[in-house]
Design an enzyme around this catalytic site. Structure first.
Site, PDB file in Angstrom:
ATOM      1  N   ASP A  37      -3.045  67.279  51.529  1.00  0.00           N
ATOM      2  CA  ASP A  37      -3.012  65.968  50.859  1.00  0.00           C
ATOM      3  C   ASP A  37      -2.311  64.913  51.725  1.00  0.00           C
ATOM      4  O   ASP A  37      -2.699  63.755  51.749  1.00  0.00           O
ATOM      5  CB  ASP A  37      -2.299  66.075  49.501  1.00  0.00           C
ATOM      6  N   LYS A 116      -5.072  69.399  34.906  1.00  0.00           N
ATOM      7  CA  LYS A 116      -5.947  69.586  36.064  1.00  0.00           C
ATOM      8  C   LYS A 116      -5.907  71.063  36.451  1.00  0.00           C
ATOM      9  O   LYS A 116      -5.000  71.530  37.122  1.00  0.00           O
ATOM     10  CB  LYS A 116      -5.508  68.703  37.225  1.00  0.00           C
ATOM     11  N   LYS A 294      -8.671  60.206  32.170  1.00  0.00           N
ATOM     12  CA  LYS A 294     -10.018  59.622  32.200  1.00  0.00           C
ATOM     13  C   LYS A 294     -10.136  58.519  31.149  1.00  0.00           C
ATOM     14  O   LYS A 294      -9.653  58.697  30.021  1.00  0.00           O
ATOM     15  CB  LYS A 294     -11.061  60.694  31.857  1.00  0.00           C
TER      16      LYS A 294
END
Ligand code: NAD
Length: 335
Positions: A37, A116, A294
């Site tokens: 990342d 997640k 979301k």
């Protein structure tokens, strides 16, 4: 001598492409996700500073890795994308602001907040309620046909419940290995002198991408649905206004949906969800590496649309890194 931005970008792309290959194609990463990342962000920042150097083959513009040739291939008629990342509250705020500006919206968003899950994304196609095909995400456009393996996962219904079902329904979600099953599997491997898996994600990916479904059947895999792909629904059975309500509908049709998913109003409530799940992370039965936030309103989702590799209406809000390099390097990998 200091490298030019062009040279730095080329070196980062090469390095990230190699890490992607190890992670997605071989299921055998050699660096922790946090290191991946970090390099990815460095590349993203350089590309932002030098937009003329962005190219379509950059890892920032692409999803996942190429499908393995040993499987037949499945074309995704709606691409399976990745997610943009936020690493702190400021990143998250910037994400909300970008969306608000784009929609010229003064009020708050309704957010569907989801853990997640750290596994791999699959797409499962139901025709008239019957499971007919399943595929991995692959490079987003082409995945691997893993239908026979998916059929061995008991949590996944071979036939959906109810009569009012869309004739074609692609369900998307994550196949993962719960922590208890992962520990048991590695303990067994240790006792038999076999190689152990590095982490549950690795174990799930290696277990699902087997040519022999009998091996997959013995692995403790689980699935949670979190989205819908292609739908043919002339009668309009599938909820068409709210992502969260859609997930409740998938649950009613017999698909497992993560019980930690919540519909919340506004940015502050979404941040509170992140904090709450972070606090409870260690007590969950499966590994997660953040939460996914979301926009739940499907009209707003559609108006926001997509960029090259991710929707504009969702973000992976990652937790601080847990995994240590030594964990990865000390362990032999098994695929
Ligand atoms: P991602 O894992 O950051 O986010 C997208 C994926 O999240 C989806 O494809 C889906 O599989 C998953 N997901 C889990 N829960 C979800 C939910 N509720 N809703 C929607 N999606 C959900 O993106 P990616 O492109 O799959 O992978 C990138 C990440 O993988 C990197 O940030 C890095 O952490 C890791 N990676 C590591 C290496 C390495 O060498 N260690 C290499 C490549 C990638």
């Amino acid at each position: 001598m200091k490298q030019s931005p062009e040279q730095q970008i080329a070196a980062l792309r090469l390095q990230l492409a190699e890490y992607n290959y190890q992670y997605y194609v071989l299921d055998a990463p050699t660096v922790p996700d946090a290191e991946y990342d970090r390099l990815y962000r460095e590349l993203q920042q350089l590309e932002q500073q030098h937009p003329e150097l962005v190219s379509s083959d950059s890892p920032t513009q692409r999803v996942g890795g190429a499908p393995l040739a040993k499987f037949s291939q499945v074309q995704h008629s709606i691409p399976m994308l990745s997610l943009d990342n936020a690493f702190d509250a400021a990143d998250f705020s910037a994400f909300v602001k970008r969306m608000r500006d784009r929609l010229d919206l003064a009020g708050e968003f309704s957010f569907c907040c989801e853990p997640k899950l750290d596994g791999l994304a699959v797409s499962i196609r139901y025709e008239n309620g019957v499971l007919v095909q399943a595929a991995t995400r692959g490079d987003g456009n082409t995945g691997e046909d893993i239908t026979t393996n998916i059929r061995t996962i008991r949590a996944i219904p071979l036939k959906l419940k109810g009569d009012n079902l869309p004739p074609v329904l692609e369900v998307r979600g994550e196949v993962f290995m719960p922590l208890a099953g992962f520990a048991q599997l590695n303990e067994q491997a240790r006792q038999q002198g076999d190689k152990v898996f590095a982490n549950p994600r690795n174990a799930a990916a290696g277990s699902l991408r087997q040519l022999d479904p009998a091996i997959t059947a013995k692995r403790p895999l689980m699935f949670y649905a979190y989205a819908v792909g292609l739908v043919d629904d002339p009668a309009g059975y599938l909820n068409n206004s709210c992502h969260y309500q859609r997930l409740q509908q998938l649950k009613d049709w017999g698909l497992p949906v993560c019980p930690e998913i919540r519909l919340v109003e506004g940015e502050t409530a979404a941040l509170a969800y992140y904090q709450d799940i972070l606090t409870r992370r260690a007590s969950l039965a499966y590994e997660i590496d953040g939460v996914v936030i979301k926009v739940s309103n499907l009209n707003q989702q559609q108006a926001l649309g997509f960029v090259a590799r991710a929707p504009r209406w969702a973000i992976a809000f990652k937790f601080p890194a847990q995994e240590m390099l030594t964990t990865l390097l000390d362990v032999d990998f098994q695929v």
